[in-house]
Design an enzyme around this catalytic site. Structure first.
Site, PDB file in Angstrom:
ATOM      1  N   GLU A  39       0.830  -1.215   0.000  1.00  0.00           N
ATOM      2  CA  GLU A  39       0.000   0.000   0.000  1.00  0.00           C
ATOM      3  C   GLU A  39       0.864   1.265   0.000  1.00  0.00           C
ATOM      4  OE1 GLU A  39      -3.074   0.137  -0.602  1.00  0.00           O
ATOM      5  OE2 GLU A  39      -3.453  -2.008  -0.475  1.00  0.00           O
ATOM      6  N   GLN A  44       0.230   6.906  -5.066  1.00  0.00           N
ATOM      7  CA  GLN A  44       0.743   7.758  -6.172  1.00  0.00           C
ATOM      8  C   GLN A  44       1.506   6.954  -7.230  1.00  0.00           C
ATOM      9  OE1 GLN A  44       0.034  11.028  -5.820  1.00  0.00           O
ATOM     10  NE2 GLN A  44      -0.298  11.198  -3.640  1.00  0.00           N
ATOM     11  N   TYR A 122      -6.965   5.352   4.566  1.00  0.00           N
ATOM     12  CA  TYR A 122      -7.045   4.391   3.458  1.00  0.00           C
ATOM     13  C   TYR A 122      -6.160   3.166   3.729  1.00  0.00           C
ATOM     14  CZ  TYR A 122      -6.043   2.153  -0.925  1.00  0.00           C
ATOM     15  OH  TYR A 122      -5.866   1.191  -1.885  1.00  0.00           O
ATOM     16  N   ASP A 140     -10.420   5.783  -1.639  1.00  0.00           N
ATOM     17  CA  ASP A 140      -9.343   6.490  -2.340  1.00  0.00           C
ATOM     18  C   ASP A 140      -9.887   7.028  -3.657  1.00  0.00           C
ATOM     19  OD1 ASP A 140      -9.613   4.262  -3.916  1.00  0.00           O
ATOM     20  OD2 ASP A 140      -7.467   3.856  -4.077  1.00  0.00           O
TER      21      ASP A 140
END
Ligand code: SF4
Length: 355
Positions: A39, A44, A122, A140
């Site tokens: 994760e 990004q 998240y 997200d």
């Protein structure tokens, strides 16, 4: 609305069980350390780009204790190219905290996971649901998009009120008994079918009742409160060379690429010519005379909110200088490859045979 919610969750779970073919090594992983690692890497970063990094990190550091024992420089080298280096720094700090203060055991509740450095709602929900099957919905960009389109929600998702109401809806829709599978399903649907562009509605299990599909709103939803601005910066690098060595220093934490290295930087808000570079106060701070400056090339790098324009110059010095107010070192050119640099600098140094 209630019927549409039931339809949403049921269709999503059926699609995941029968048609979701997205296969990645961290899927169905139950080790909270590896889930966390995946994760952090995937924030990004697209899955295929993150995959080799995930494999390299799990090979180098199979457990959280292994990561805790890693040298910073070695971990940054493995991270090189992923960007957002604070993620790596926080990850190391958290691994050391778990190893030293929690007996090397990853926390087991959502609240304890959320309390760890660098872990937001998240990631905490992903770890809690995948590793421990706890009923916490991930929210997200993928989830905002799927929910906004399916339910036809035109309220901005990036305001405090918007985030709260999308989170409440996501939590309501969550299949509480199969939270891990449900979270994986909605993330995968957003990543592979309900994508930002070239949306594959023909393959979507939600198409029949999807508001955006049925009302032609796919290009409109989800809605942001304001346009994202992009900051343009000019990074003028001066490669100071002397006797087979190059001057470099470590960037600070307060900006992009914190803790990575770079040659002498003269940053400007506007494009800079070689003449104006020589007249800048940062160049004058070098106090060098009788030199020849060479232009070595230019390139650009786009980050999420920044556009970086790079110019590269070099100067061969007859003797090493000490630069006031900057902590730098003269490093053997052969040792450059042992140091972590931002991605664009690695390419430049490699292309110009510095390593
Ligand atoms: S039908 Fe299209 S817009 Fe609607 S949820 Fe599916 S992929 Fe997204």
């Amino acid at each position: 609305m209630e019927a549409n919610k039931k339809y949403f969750s049921a269709q999503l779970m059926a699609w995941h069980a029968n048609e979701n073919e997205r296969s990645l090594p961290w899927k169905s992983e139950q080790d909270p350390y590896k889930i966390w690692l995946s994760e952090v890497i995937l924030q990004q970063t697209r899955a295929l780009q993150g995959l080799p990094y995930y494999l390299a990190f799990t090979e180098a550091y199979p457990t959280v204790r292994d990561m805790a024992a890693a040298a910073d420089e070695e971990a940054f080298r493995l991270w090189q190219g992923l960007g957002y280096y604070n993620r790596c720094k926080n990850m190391l700090a958290t691994a050391r905290h778990i190893s030293s203060n929690l007996g090397g055991v990853f926390p087991k509740t959502y609240e304890e996971i959320l309390a760890l450095k660098g872990i937001g709602p998240y990631t905490a929900a992903a770890i809690a649901s995948f590793a421990y099957r706890l009923p916490h919905a991930v929210v997200d960009g993928n989830v905002y998009r799927v929910l906004a389109r399916y339910f036809g929600i035109d309220a901005p998702f990036d305001t405090t009120a918007g985030k709260k109401s999308f989170s409440e809806l996501a939590q309501e829709l969550l299949d509480k008994k199969n939270s891990g599978a449900y979270n994986q399903a909605i993330m995968d649907l957003g990543a592979t079918v309900c994508t930002p562009r070239n949306t594959r509605c023909e393959e979507c299990p939600l198409q029949k009742k999807c508001v955006a599909y049925n009302q032609g709103l796919i290009d409109v939803l989800p809605v942001r409160s304001k346009k994202q601005t992009v900051r343009t910066r000019y990074f003028n690098y001066l490669l100071l060379k002397c006797d087979g060595k190059i001057w470099i220093h470590k960037r600070t934490d307060s900006d992009i690429w914190g803790n990575l290295h770079e040659p002498y930087l003269i940053e400007t808000e506007q494009p800079l010519t070689a003449i104006s570079l020589l007249n800048s106060s940062k160049f004058k701070n070098l106090h060098i005379q009788n030199f020849k400056i060479n232009f070595e090339g230019r390139t650009t790098q786009r980050l999420t909110h920044q556009l970086i324009n790079f110019n590269f110059f070099s100067i061969n010095l007859e003797k090493k200088i000490t630069i006031h107010n900057v902590n730098g070192i003269w490093l053997n050119a052969n040792d450059l490859k042992k140091i972590a640099f931002p991605k664009t600098l690695v390419s430049f140094l490699k292309n110009n045979l510095y390593f």
